[in-house]
Write a protein that holds these residues in place. Sequence first.
Motif, PDB file in Angstrom:
ATOM      1  N   LEU A   1      24.682  39.799  35.424  1.00  0.00           N
ATOM      2  CA  LEU A   1      25.752  39.325  34.540  1.00  0.00           C
ATOM      3  C   LEU A   1      26.937  38.846  35.362  1.00  0.00           C
ATOM      4  CD1 LEU A   1      26.814  39.073  31.591  1.00  0.00           C
ATOM      5  CD2 LEU A   1      27.821  41.349  31.908  1.00  0.00           C
ATOM      6  N   ARG A   2      27.282  39.589  36.396  1.00  0.00           N
ATOM      7  CA  ARG A   2      28.388  39.218  37.273  1.00  0.00           C
ATOM      8  C   ARG A   2      28.113  37.868  37.940  1.00  0.00           C
ATOM      9  NH1 ARG A   2      28.407  43.730  39.486  1.00  0.00           N
ATOM     10  NH2 ARG A   2      27.382  43.315  41.468  1.00  0.00           N
ATOM     11  N   ARG A   3      26.853  37.602  38.228  1.00  0.00           N
ATOM     12  CA  ARG A   3      26.481  36.340  38.865  1.00  0.00           C
ATOM     13  C   ARG A   3      26.337  35.198  37.865  1.00  0.00           C
ATOM     14  NH1 ARG A   3      21.435  38.221  42.738  1.00  0.00           N
ATOM     15  NH2 ARG A   3      22.627  39.457  44.257  1.00  0.00           N
TER      16      ARG A   3
ATOM     17  N   LYS B   1      30.891  46.782  41.559  1.00  0.00           N
ATOM     18  CA  LYS B   1      30.902  45.910  40.389  1.00  0.00           C
ATOM     19  C   LYS B   1      32.252  45.868  39.699  1.00  0.00           C
ATOM     20  CE  LYS B   1      29.211  49.214  36.920  1.00  0.00           C
ATOM     21  NZ  LYS B   1      28.123  49.486  35.953  1.00  0.00           N
ATOM     22  N   THR B   2      33.210  46.696  40.140  1.00  0.00           N
ATOM     23  CA  THR B   2      34.539  46.674  39.522  1.00  0.00           C
ATOM     24  C   THR B   2      35.465  45.668  40.196  1.00  0.00           C
ATOM     25  OG1 THR B   2      35.460  48.413  40.970  1.00  0.00           O
ATOM     26  CG2 THR B   2      34.288  49.134  38.989  1.00  0.00           C
ATOM     27  N   VAL B   3      35.067  45.138  41.350  1.00  0.00           N
ATOM     28  CA  VAL B   3      35.916  44.184  42.065  1.00  0.00           C
ATOM     29  C   VAL B   3      35.950  42.854  41.307  1.00  0.00           C
ATOM     30  CG1 VAL B   3      36.175  42.849  44.187  1.00  0.00           C
ATOM     31  CG2 VAL B   3      35.474  45.249  44.297  1.00  0.00           C
ATOM     32  N   PRO B   4      37.145  42.289  41.043  1.00  0.00           N
ATOM     33  CA  PRO B   4      37.226  40.995  40.349  1.00  0.00           C
ATOM     34  C   PRO B   4      36.473  39.912  41.110  1.00  0.00           C
ATOM     35  CG  PRO B   4      39.375  42.061  40.416  1.00  0.00           C
ATOM     36  CD  PRO B   4      38.478  42.859  41.326  1.00  0.00           C
ATOM     37  N   THR B   5      35.799  39.050  40.373  1.00  0.00           N
ATOM     38  CA  THR B   5      35.046  37.963  40.981  1.00  0.00           C
ATOM     39  C   THR B   5      35.427  36.648  40.319  1.00  0.00           C
ATOM     40  OG1 THR B   5      33.210  38.266  39.422  1.00  0.00           O
ATOM     41  CG2 THR B   5      33.071  39.430  41.524  1.00  0.00           C
TER      42      THR B   5
ATOM     43  N   VAL C   1      42.187  33.083  40.285  1.00  0.00           N
ATOM     44  CA  VAL C   1      41.072  32.708  39.404  1.00  0.00           C
ATOM     45  C   VAL C   1      40.060  33.830  39.204  1.00  0.00           C
ATOM     46  CG1 VAL C   1      41.260  30.257  39.915  1.00  0.00           C
ATOM     47  CG2 VAL C   1      39.812  31.688  41.353  1.00  0.00           C
ATOM     48  N   ALA C   2      40.084  34.847  40.079  1.00  0.00           N
ATOM     49  CA  ALA C   2      39.127  35.948  39.959  1.00  0.00           C
ATOM     50  C   ALA C   2      39.417  36.772  38.712  1.00  0.00           C
ATOM     51  CB  ALA C   2      39.178  36.826  41.206  1.00  0.00           C
ATOM     52  N   ARG C   3      38.368  37.244  38.089  1.00  0.00           N
ATOM     53  CA  ARG C   3      38.496  38.037  36.873  1.00  0.00           C
ATOM     54  C   ARG C   3      37.605  39.277  36.972  1.00  0.00           C
ATOM     55  NH1 ARG C   3      41.896  34.940  36.754  1.00  0.00           N
ATOM     56  NH2 ARG C   3      42.507  33.407  35.166  1.00  0.00           N
ATOM     57  N   LYS C   4      38.052  40.350  36.345  1.00  0.00           N
ATOM     58  CA  LYS C   4      37.230  41.544  36.270  1.00  0.00           C
ATOM     59  C   LYS C   4      36.156  41.330  35.207  1.00  0.00           C
ATOM     60  CE  LYS C   4      37.442  46.562  35.619  1.00  0.00           C
ATOM     61  NZ  LYS C   4      38.331  47.728  35.353  1.00  0.00           N
ATOM     62  N   THR C   5      34.904  41.548  35.590  1.00  0.00           N
ATOM     63  CA  THR C   5      33.805  41.345  34.661  1.00  0.00           C
ATOM     64  C   THR C   5      33.782  42.453  33.610  1.00  0.00           C
ATOM     65  OG1 THR C   5      32.490  40.343  36.440  1.00  0.00           O
ATOM     66  CG2 THR C   5      31.312  41.031  34.453  1.00  0.00           C
ATOM     67  N   GLU C   6      33.643  42.067  32.365  1.00  0.00           N
ATOM     68  CA  GLU C   6      33.505  43.024  31.274  1.00  0.00           C
ATOM     69  C   GLU C   6      32.022  43.253  31.008  1.00  0.00           C
ATOM     70  OE1 GLU C   6      35.934  44.673  29.897  1.00  0.00           O
ATOM     71  OE2 GLU C   6      37.512  43.620  31.020  1.00  0.00           O
ATOM     72  N   TYR C   7      31.570  44.483  31.246  1.00  0.00           N
ATOM     73  CA  TYR C   7      30.155  44.789  31.119  1.00  0.00           C
ATOM     74  C   TYR C   7      29.854  45.432  29.755  1.00  0.00           C
ATOM     75  CZ  TYR C   7      30.310  44.203  36.180  1.00  0.00           C
ATOM     76  OH  TYR C   7      30.500  43.711  37.441  1.00  0.00           O
TER      77      TYR C   7
END
Length: 279
Positions: A110-112, A196-200, A232-238
């Motif tokens: 999902l992060r990718r 997985k908590t690092v903003p991407t 532009v990086a955002r924290k992914t909402e899982y």
Amino acid sequence: MQFEDIDFVIIGAAKSATTWLQTQLQADPAVYMPDPELHYFSRQYERGHDWYLAQFSDEGIGKTVGEKSNSYLYEPGTAARLHQSLPHVKLVAQLRNPVERAYSNYCMLLRRGEVSSDIASHLDPSRNENPRFHIGGKFASHLEPYIDLYGRDSLLILFFEGVALEPERQLSRVRSHIGLPPRAHVAAPKKKVKDKTVPTVPPQIRRSLGWMKPLVRPLRGTAPFEAVRGMVARKTEYPQLTDDLRERLNDYFYPSIETLEELSGQSLSHWYTPADRAG
């Protein structure tokens, strides 16, 4: 480096802290492992033996030599190819609760941007038996070809929980299995390599700006680059793994877990609720 110089192979599983295991072994000057996963016997076999052996530098001469490729556990035919070239090696498999592993794998994809946020469409086995999320977690069936070829004694089966609960013992078991004396484990780095908590940067932005990667690569890590990236990086909402979906996955994996208990000689009751299986 020749085939007979290779002493051990970590065959998986993905999302099961095998990178921790590799890091611990590489911290020992008496051990040599190439950094990347080679995936030779699973995905790169057409490159030939010379290519594979060239991935092991002369730095490994006189040391205990091994490699780690998590795809070896899953890809059909890998066990036979590996045994043909490396019939003498010791094998290590570190496994994780298949439900937790499937969810972790889903979050990574999902992060990718490779899967949608509709978690049930990917993880619910009644809707879709996905090789990556479901079949990949049926560990017993993947281990059986290795046991048939190498024998049970050549395969060390470990579990993810041991890394957190008893890291010294976990490492000691691996070292003993591959013929090394005991050695204290190395403290984990303060910054996690995979977090997985690092903003991407959102996938759609990464794709649209892909042409710029070669141009900005020299700037990575610099203050200006990180400042722009931070904009532009955002924290992914899982999406959460609901109780209902977890139960469906538990039911799906339970027969395989039972067989894995027999193969490993270890109880895995913490992976499921025995009372729920009584009926």
